[in-house]
Design a protein around this motif. Sequence first.
Motif, mmCIF file in Angstrom:
data_model
loop_
_atom_site.group_PDB
_atom_site.id
_atom_site.type_symbol
_atom_site.label_atom_id
_atom_site.label_comp_id
_atom_site.label_asym_id
_atom_site.label_seq_id
_atom_site.Cartn_x
_atom_site.Cartn_y
_atom_site.Cartn_z
ATOM 1 N N GLU A 1 -14.908 -137.161 8.704
ATOM 2 C CA GLU A 1 -13.705 -136.894 9.501
ATOM 3 C C GLU A 1 -12.614 -136.225 8.670
ATOM 4 N N LEU A 2 -12.612 -136.476 7.369
ATOM 5 C CA LEU A 2 -11.562 -135.943 6.498
ATOM 6 C C LEU A 2 -12.073 -134.852 5.565
ATOM 7 N N GLY A 3 -13.377 -134.678 5.493
ATOM 8 C CA GLY A 3 -13.941 -133.691 4.593
ATOM 9 C C GLY A 3 -13.847 -134.065 3.124
ATOM 10 N N LEU A 4 -13.686 -135.336 2.829
ATOM 11 C CA LEU A 4 -13.566 -135.774 1.437
ATOM 12 C C LEU A 4 -14.948 -135.917 0.814
ATOM 13 N N THR A 5 -15.055 -135.461 -0.423
ATOM 14 C CA THR A 5 -16.348 -135.303 -1.062
ATOM 15 C C THR A 5 -16.592 -136.317 -2.180
ATOM 16 N N LYS A 6 -17.782 -136.246 -2.706
ATOM 17 C CA LYS A 6 -18.166 -137.061 -3.857
ATOM 18 C C LYS A 6 -17.251 -136.766 -5.050
ATOM 19 N N LEU A 7 -16.912 -135.507 -5.258
ATOM 20 C CA LEU A 7 -15.999 -135.158 -6.343
ATOM 21 C C LEU A 7 -14.600 -135.714 -6.089
ATOM 22 N N ASP A 8 -14.147 -135.703 -4.846
ATOM 23 C CA ASP A 8 -12.846 -136.298 -4.510
ATOM 24 C C ASP A 8 -12.830 -137.782 -4.867
ATOM 25 N N LEU A 9 -13.937 -138.481 -4.603
ATOM 26 C CA LEU A 9 -14.010 -139.902 -4.925
ATOM 27 C C LEU A 9 -13.983 -140.123 -6.431
ATOM 28 N N ALA A 10 -14.729 -139.309 -7.177
ATOM 29 C CA ALA A 10 -14.707 -139.428 -8.636
ATOM 30 C C ALA A 10 -13.297 -139.213 -9.176
ATOM 31 N N GLN A 11 -12.590 -138.200 -8.653
ATOM 32 C CA GLN A 11 -11.237 -137.931 -9.126
ATOM 33 C C GLN A 11 -10.287 -139.060 -8.757
ATOM 34 N N TYR A 12 -10.471 -139.654 -7.584
ATOM 35 C CA TYR A 12 -9.651 -140.801 -7.187
ATOM 36 C C TYR A 12 -9.777 -141.924 -8.208
ATOM 37 N N LEU A 13 -10.996 -142.252 -8.603
ATOM 38 C CA LEU A 13 -11.190 -143.353 -9.544
ATOM 39 C C LEU A 13 -10.594 -143.038 -10.908
ATOM 40 N N ILE A 14 -10.659 -141.786 -11.313
ATOM 41 C CA ILE A 14 -10.001 -141.393 -12.568
ATOM 42 C C ILE A 14 -8.490 -141.583 -12.447
ATOM 43 N N ASP A 15 -7.933 -141.212 -11.313
ATOM 44 C CA ASP A 15 -6.485 -141.283 -11.109
ATOM 45 C C ASP A 15 -5.965 -142.719 -11.078
#
Length: 340
Positions: free
Chosen positions: A31-45
């Motif tokens: 629904e949001l188009g959020l990707t595996k890379l977006d999730l990895a970056q979230y955890l780094i942040d």
Amino acid sequence: MAKEEVTVTVGGPGGNRELRISSSSRVLWPELGLTKLDLAQYLIDVGDSFLAGNGNRPLTLQRFSDSIEGEHFFSKNPPRGAPDFVRSVMVVYPSGRSHPQLVIDEIAAAVWAVQMNTVVFHPWASRAGNPDNPDQLRIDLDPQPGTGFEDAITAAQGLRSVLSEAGLESFIKTSGNRGLHVFCPIEPNHEFLEVRHAVIAAARELERRMPRTVTTAWWKEERGTRIFVDFNQANRDRTMAGAYSPRALPGATVSCPIGWDELERVTTTDFTITTVPQRLKASGDPWADMHAKPGTIDVLLQWWERDLAAGLGELPFPPDFPKMPGEPMRVQPSRARNKG
């Protein structure tokens, strides 16, 4: 669109690590188009706060074959080929069987877990160095049909008062769905069963004070339109989404720690993998000092003994648990009546 495979740099106690993210453009939240890379970056942040909430604990990974709409499974021991900075600890499950359970010590391990298609992180209530004795008392406030987040807020405020009377400081987070999770830091001096009894004692006291709002009824047919105080989440090998863990829900919500003073002005949809990093930068982690002054469950265990003397005994365990001493029959009440 992100490349199919990228390398991300993750800082940590041993310096920077270069981690491969394959299928980085795979959409996890359609629904949001959020990707595996977006999730990895979230955890780094959110790395420091994520580690404070989930690090150094036995951990279960909820992994998905594709997006959150696809099949998933739960992974407890480190998958074959895990890097050397991902460790495990031996734990004992309710069956009595021992098995290694994953432990995360640095955020690079969480990013590696994303590479292994993890979305949700489920930490134990105990530390890796003492897995049999929880250092957190956890209570899940679960809205039943006909109730919602606002009802959970009312229940949480009542629960906070009950726990305070028992000498415990409580901390709160959204579940990422419709409910709330209340945690209390405790000295790790009691085994899971005793902590479960402490949770039941608190839940029963809350139910006495708010009988129209909350229930401890294990069977759904008896709960009504009330908030269920899920005491069985306090059992060994029972977990809930960790602090700052994403949820496998359409809005990419996060199980997010909040301050008690925020409770009446937030909604669970306020906290997502796109909003929480900025929130932490702006206002910090409400749980940063959670374990500075752990309490004890002594008073709650006194309440448990008081209730036992009054005829209130053990409550049902989950169906996959062995039969426990003093446990009532695991039969749905309506079926038991029909058989009678």
